[in-house]
Motif scaffolding. Structure first.
Motif, PDB file in Angstrom:
ATOM      1  N   ILE A 202     -29.776  40.137 -34.304  1.00  0.00           N
ATOM      2  CA  ILE A 202     -29.099  39.864 -35.574  1.00  0.00           C
ATOM      3  C   ILE A 202     -28.678  38.410 -35.610  1.00  0.00           C
ATOM      4  CG2 ILE A 202     -28.188  42.189 -35.831  1.00  0.00           C
ATOM      5  CD1 ILE A 202     -25.520  41.227 -34.905  1.00  0.00           C
TER       6      ILE A 202
ATOM      7  N   PRO B 298     -22.414  34.848 -36.222  1.00  0.00           N
ATOM      8  CA  PRO B 298     -21.714  33.795 -36.947  1.00  0.00           C
ATOM      9  C   PRO B 298     -22.225  32.398 -36.612  1.00  0.00           C
ATOM     10  CG  PRO B 298     -20.275  34.814 -35.302  1.00  0.00           C
ATOM     11  CD  PRO B 298     -21.509  35.669 -35.407  1.00  0.00           C
ATOM     12  N   TYR B 299     -22.722  32.193 -35.428  1.00  0.00           N
ATOM     13  CA  TYR B 299     -23.199  30.851 -35.069  1.00  0.00           C
ATOM     14  C   TYR B 299     -24.678  30.803 -34.785  1.00  0.00           C
ATOM     15  CZ  TYR B 299     -18.439  29.703 -35.138  1.00  0.00           C
ATOM     16  OH  TYR B 299     -17.171  29.536 -35.574  1.00  0.00           O
TER      17      TYR B 299
ATOM     18  N   GLN C  98     -28.162  36.590 -32.092  1.00  0.00           N
ATOM     19  CA  GLN C  98     -27.742  37.405 -30.965  1.00  0.00           C
ATOM     20  C   GLN C  98     -28.779  38.479 -30.719  1.00  0.00           C
ATOM     21  OE1 GLN C  98     -23.985  40.327 -30.036  1.00  0.00           O
ATOM     22  NE2 GLN C  98     -23.920  38.154 -29.558  1.00  0.00           N
TER      23      GLN C  98
ATOM     24  N   VAL D 187     -23.941  50.763 -26.980  1.00  0.00           N
ATOM     25  CA  VAL D 187     -23.531  49.483 -27.551  1.00  0.00           C
ATOM     26  C   VAL D 187     -22.089  49.153 -27.178  1.00  0.00           C
ATOM     27  CG1 VAL D 187     -23.117  48.222 -29.696  1.00  0.00           C
ATOM     28  CG2 VAL D 187     -25.161  49.608 -29.452  1.00  0.00           C
TER      29      VAL D 187
ATOM     30  N   CYS E 153     -21.180  45.832 -25.090  1.00  0.00           N
ATOM     31  CA  CYS E 153     -20.253  44.855 -25.637  1.00  0.00           C
ATOM     32  C   CYS E 153     -19.137  44.550 -24.646  1.00  0.00           C
ATOM     33  CB  CYS E 153     -19.663  45.390 -26.949  1.00  0.00           C
ATOM     34  SG  CYS E 153     -18.698  44.159 -27.782  1.00  0.00           S
TER      35      CYS E 153
ATOM     36  N   THR F 226     -18.522  40.792 -23.039  1.00  0.00           N
ATOM     37  CA  THR F 226     -17.300  40.032 -23.287  1.00  0.00           C
ATOM     38  C   THR F 226     -16.477  39.836 -22.019  1.00  0.00           C
ATOM     39  OG1 THR F 226     -16.229  42.090 -23.961  1.00  0.00           O
ATOM     40  CG2 THR F 226     -17.094  40.676 -25.707  1.00  0.00           C
TER      41      THR F 226
ATOM     42  N   ASP G 185     -25.189  35.887 -24.121  1.00  0.00           N
ATOM     43  CA  ASP G 185     -24.230  34.886 -24.587  1.00  0.00           C
ATOM     44  C   ASP G 185     -23.970  33.773 -23.580  1.00  0.00           C
ATOM     45  OD1 ASP G 185     -22.883  37.908 -25.388  1.00  0.00           O
ATOM     46  OD2 ASP G 185     -23.677  36.584 -26.941  1.00  0.00           O
TER      47      ASP G 185
ATOM     48  N   PHE H 228     -22.353  46.412 -33.988  1.00  0.00           N
ATOM     49  CA  PHE H 228     -23.246  45.281 -33.713  1.00  0.00           C
ATOM     50  C   PHE H 228     -22.599  43.987 -34.187  1.00  0.00           C
ATOM     51  CE2 PHE H 228     -26.101  48.033 -32.140  1.00  0.00           C
ATOM     52  CZ  PHE H 228     -27.311  48.289 -32.775  1.00  0.00           C
ATOM     53  N   TYR H 229     -22.084  44.018 -35.414  1.00  0.00           N
ATOM     54  CA  TYR H 229     -21.497  42.800 -35.973  1.00  0.00           C
ATOM     55  C   TYR H 229     -20.205  42.417 -35.283  1.00  0.00           C
ATOM     56  CZ  TYR H 229     -25.124  42.112 -39.212  1.00  0.00           C
ATOM     57  OH  TYR H 229     -26.362  41.863 -39.726  1.00  0.00           O
TER      58      TYR H 229
ATOM     59  N   CYS I  90     -19.540  42.960 -32.228  1.00  0.00           N
ATOM     60  CA  CYS I  90     -19.906  42.416 -30.930  1.00  0.00           C
ATOM     61  C   CYS I  90     -20.375  40.967 -31.072  1.00  0.00           C
ATOM     62  CB  CYS I  90     -20.993  43.269 -30.293  1.00  0.00           C
ATOM     63  SG  CYS I  90     -21.335  42.774 -28.628  1.00  0.00           S
ATOM     64  N   ALA I  91     -21.163  40.700 -32.086  1.00  0.00           N
ATOM     65  CA  ALA I  91     -21.615  39.325 -32.317  1.00  0.00           C
ATOM     66  C   ALA I  91     -20.416  38.410 -32.565  1.00  0.00           C
ATOM     67  CB  ALA I  91     -22.569  39.290 -33.516  1.00  0.00           C
ATOM     68  N   ASN I  92     -19.460  38.882 -33.352  1.00  0.00           N
ATOM     69  CA  ASN I  92     -18.259  38.082 -33.594  1.00  0.00           C
ATOM     70  C   ASN I  92     -17.463  37.863 -32.329  1.00  0.00           C
ATOM     71  OD1 ASN I  92     -18.688  37.620 -36.307  1.00  0.00           O
ATOM     72  ND2 ASN I  92     -17.576  39.445 -36.939  1.00  0.00           N
ATOM     73  N   ARG I  93     -17.284  38.898 -31.551  1.00  0.00           N
ATOM     74  CA  ARG I  93     -16.498  38.801 -30.338  1.00  0.00           C
ATOM     75  C   ARG I  93     -17.108  37.846 -29.313  1.00  0.00           C
ATOM     76  NH1 ARG I  93     -13.809  44.624 -29.298  1.00  0.00           N
ATOM     77  NH2 ARG I  93     -12.839  43.587 -27.549  1.00  0.00           N
ATOM     78  N   THR I  94     -18.423  37.791 -29.304  1.00  0.00           N
ATOM     79  CA  THR I  94     -19.047  36.963 -28.283  1.00  0.00           C
ATOM     80  C   THR I  94     -19.276  35.526 -28.740  1.00  0.00           C
ATOM     81  OG1 THR I  94     -21.196  37.792 -29.004  1.00  0.00           O
ATOM     82  CG2 THR I  94     -20.197  38.870 -27.106  1.00  0.00           C
ATOM     83  N   GLN I  95     -19.332  35.310 -30.049  1.00  0.00           N
ATOM     84  CA  GLN I  95     -19.674  33.977 -30.521  1.00  0.00           C
ATOM     85  C   GLN I  95     -18.502  33.177 -31.073  1.00  0.00           C
ATOM     86  OE1 GLN I  95     -23.181  33.749 -32.971  1.00  0.00           O
ATOM     87  NE2 GLN I  95     -24.302  35.180 -31.671  1.00  0.00           N
ATOM     88  N   LYS I  96     -17.531  33.870 -31.639  1.00  0.00           N
ATOM     89  CA  LYS I  96     -16.421  33.130 -32.220  1.00  0.00           C
ATOM     90  C   LYS I  96     -15.453  32.663 -31.137  1.00  0.00           C
ATOM     91  CE  LYS I  96     -16.277  34.990 -36.871  1.00  0.00           C
ATOM     92  NZ  LYS I  96     -15.427  35.571 -37.914  1.00  0.00           N
TER      93      LYS I  96
ATOM     94  N   ASP J  98     -10.702  39.884 -26.839  1.00  0.00           N
ATOM     95  CA  ASP J  98     -11.072  39.236 -25.571  1.00  0.00           C
ATOM     96  C   ASP J  98     -10.416  37.877 -25.364  1.00  0.00           C
ATOM     97  OD1 ASP J  98     -13.972  40.461 -26.861  1.00  0.00           O
ATOM     98  OD2 ASP J  98     -13.039  41.379 -25.103  1.00  0.00           O
TER      99      ASP J  98
ATOM    100  N   GLY K 221     -14.298  29.661 -36.910  1.00  0.00           N
ATOM    101  CA  GLY K 221     -13.941  30.178 -35.592  1.00  0.00           C
ATOM    102  C   GLY K 221     -13.991  29.149 -34.491  1.00  0.00           C
TER     103      GLY K 221
END
Lengths: 225, 225
Positions: free
Chosen positions: A63, A66-67, A70, A137, A141, A145, A184, B138-139, B141-147, B184, B225
Motif C-alpha cells: 500500500i 503516508p510517506y 509499505q 497482521v 504490526c 513497530t 521499515d 493495514f493503514y 500499521c503503515a501510519n505507525r511505522t512511517q509517521k 509506539d 508527521g
DNA sequence: ACAATATTGTGATACACATCACATTTAGAT
DNA sequence: ATCTAAATGTGATGTGTATCACAATATTGT
C-alpha cells in the motif's frame, strides 16, 4: 472454460467444499491469467470486480503509506488475494504485484457472492481465512513497530527460508529496497545488516542466492531483535 | 432472557438482518455483562467460546508484542469485539479491556455459528465487518511505522475528538502510557509532545480533560508527521 | 557486445527518540 | 483527611538508524 475448476488440483480449501453444480458455475465465471515478475495483479485505487486466487508463484501486498510504499506481506500460493479489499470496498485499497512468475484465477465477484450465499461451508472457510489473516497482521504490526532492524531482517530471512521456499538455500526475489519496505528500514541499512550477517557467518550471499548457515543465530537475533 | 435481543435498539447491522425466529434463538444464547474501566472483556490466551458485542462504552484491543504490550486500537460501541480471534483460533490471540464502563453481550459461539449458516445476509454483514477492519489495520500499521511521534500523537487526539467523542472537548480515558502503547512512543515522549502542543496553543489540557483549540494544526501535524 | 538503468555498497554526519533517574502531581483506597 | 500507588514531568545523555552523496556492480534492453 468448462471443467477447469473441477479438474484443478490447486483448489482452495473453501472451493473444495463446493458441489459439482457450484464448481461448474465457478468455471464459467473464472479466468486464469499468467503474470511475470513486476506485473500488477491488483491495483490500489482501481475498482474491485473480481476475486483473485493465486494458483502458484509469489506476490506482494503493498500500500501507499503516508510517506512511501509499505510492503504489507509476501503471499505464497495457493491463496486468495485481496479478499478484504474486494469485499470491504468498491475500490481496491491496496495493490498486489507478482514477485516472480505467477498464475492467478480471477473470479467474477457476483459469482463469488452467489457461492457465498449458496454454500455455507464455503463461506465458513472464507471467513476463517479472513480471521486468520487479520490476526497475522496484528502480530506483524507488533513486530514491525517493536523490533529493531536486525531482528526484523532476521525475520525476513527466516520467513523466506522456513515458510516460502522451505529450504536453507534460496534465491531472494525481493530487492533490498523491497526488503526495506517490508520491515521499515532503509535500503542502506538492509545492505549493511545483510553484510554484517555474512561477515558473522550467519548467512552466505552469492548475488541473489542466499544460504542460511546459522539458523539458530537468526532465530536468536529475531527474538532479541 | 427473552425478547431482550428483539427489543434491543443497539443491534448490530448484521443482527438487524435476522428473522424473528433467529433473534429469539439469539436471546436464549446471549448474556449481557457490565464492565468497569480496566476490566478484561477478552483475555489473550484464554479459550474463545463466545462472541462479544460491545453495546456501549469504549474498549481497547491489545496484544503482547515481542517487547511489551501493544495497543492495537480503541473500539467504540456498538461493534463486535474479537471476531478474528473468536473464529480464527480456539484460543484468544489478543485481549480486549474496557477503557471505561461498558456493556457487552456475550453470544454463545455455537448459536452464532448457527446464525451464520442460516442467514446469509447476517453472514454477509459479518464478512463486511471483517474485511473493513482488516483494511483499517493495514493503514494503521503503515501510519505507525512511517509517521514520526508528533504525527502519531496528533492522530490520537484527532481520533478521540473526531471519531470517538465527536467533540473538541473530551476526557481522555487513556493514560499517557497507554497512548504510548497505541503509537509506539515512550510515555516520556507522549508527555513532552502533549506539553509542546499545549505550549503551541494547539490543545488545552486540564487534568484529563483535553480541548482541541487548533484542529487544523493537528491535521497538518498528522499529515506532515 | 554495449549502453543505459537499476541495484547495491560505503562513509560521514545528523536526527529522532529512547533511556535513565528522580521529582512532583494526581487519583484511589481506607 | 491521609496515605499509598499510579501517573506525569523533566533534564541529561546515549543509541539506533536515517540521510546524503557518490561510487561500484549487476541487470536489462537493444
Amino acid at each position: 472454460m468448462n471443467n477447469v475448476c473441477k479438474l484443478c488440483n490447486i483448489k482452495s480449501k473453501a472451493a473444495a467444499k463446493l458441489k459439482d453444480e457450484e464448481i461448474e458455475r465457478l468455471s464459467f465465471n473464472c479466468t486464469m491469467v499468467k503474470f511475470v515478475k513486476g506485473d500488477a495483479i491488483i491495483k490500489q485505487g482501481a475498482f474491485s470486480t473480481n476475486v483473485a486466487y493465486l494458483r502458484n508463484g509469489l506476490a506482494k501486498i503493498h500500500i501507499t503509506g503516508p510517506y512511501h510504499e509499505q510492503l504489507v506481506r509476501i503471499v505464497k500460493a495457493p491463496c486468495y488475494l485481496g479478499l478484504p479489499t474486494t469485499f470491504g470496498d468498491k475500490i481496491n485499497q491496496y495493490s498486489v504485484t507478482a514477485v516472480d512468475t505467477a498464475e492467478v484465477c480471477f473470479i467474477d465477484i457476483s459469482a463469488f457472492r452467489y457461492l457465498l450465499k449458496s454454500n455455507t461451508d464455503f463461506t465458513h472457510e472464507i471467513m476463517m481465512e479472513l480471521c486468520r489473516t487479520e490476526l497475522e497482521v496484528f502480530y506483524r504490526c507488533a513486530n514491525r513497530t517493536q523490533k529493531q532492524m536486525r531482528g526484523k531482517i532476521a525475520d525476513v530471512l527466516l520467513e523466506f527460508s522456513d515458510k516460502i521456499f522451505n529450504t536453507k538455500y534460496f534465491n531472494m526475489p525481493l530487492t533490498q529496497e523491497e526488503i526495506g519496505n517490508l520491515v521499515d528500514v532503509t535500503r542502506e541499512s538492509v545492505s549493511r545488516v545483510l553484510t554484517e550477517f555474512e561477515k558473522d557467518g550467519i548467512i552466505k550471499i552469492r548475488g541473489r542466492n542466499i544460504e542460511i548457515k546459522k539458523r539458530e543465530s537468526l532465530l536468536m537475533i529475531s527474538t532479541k531483535g
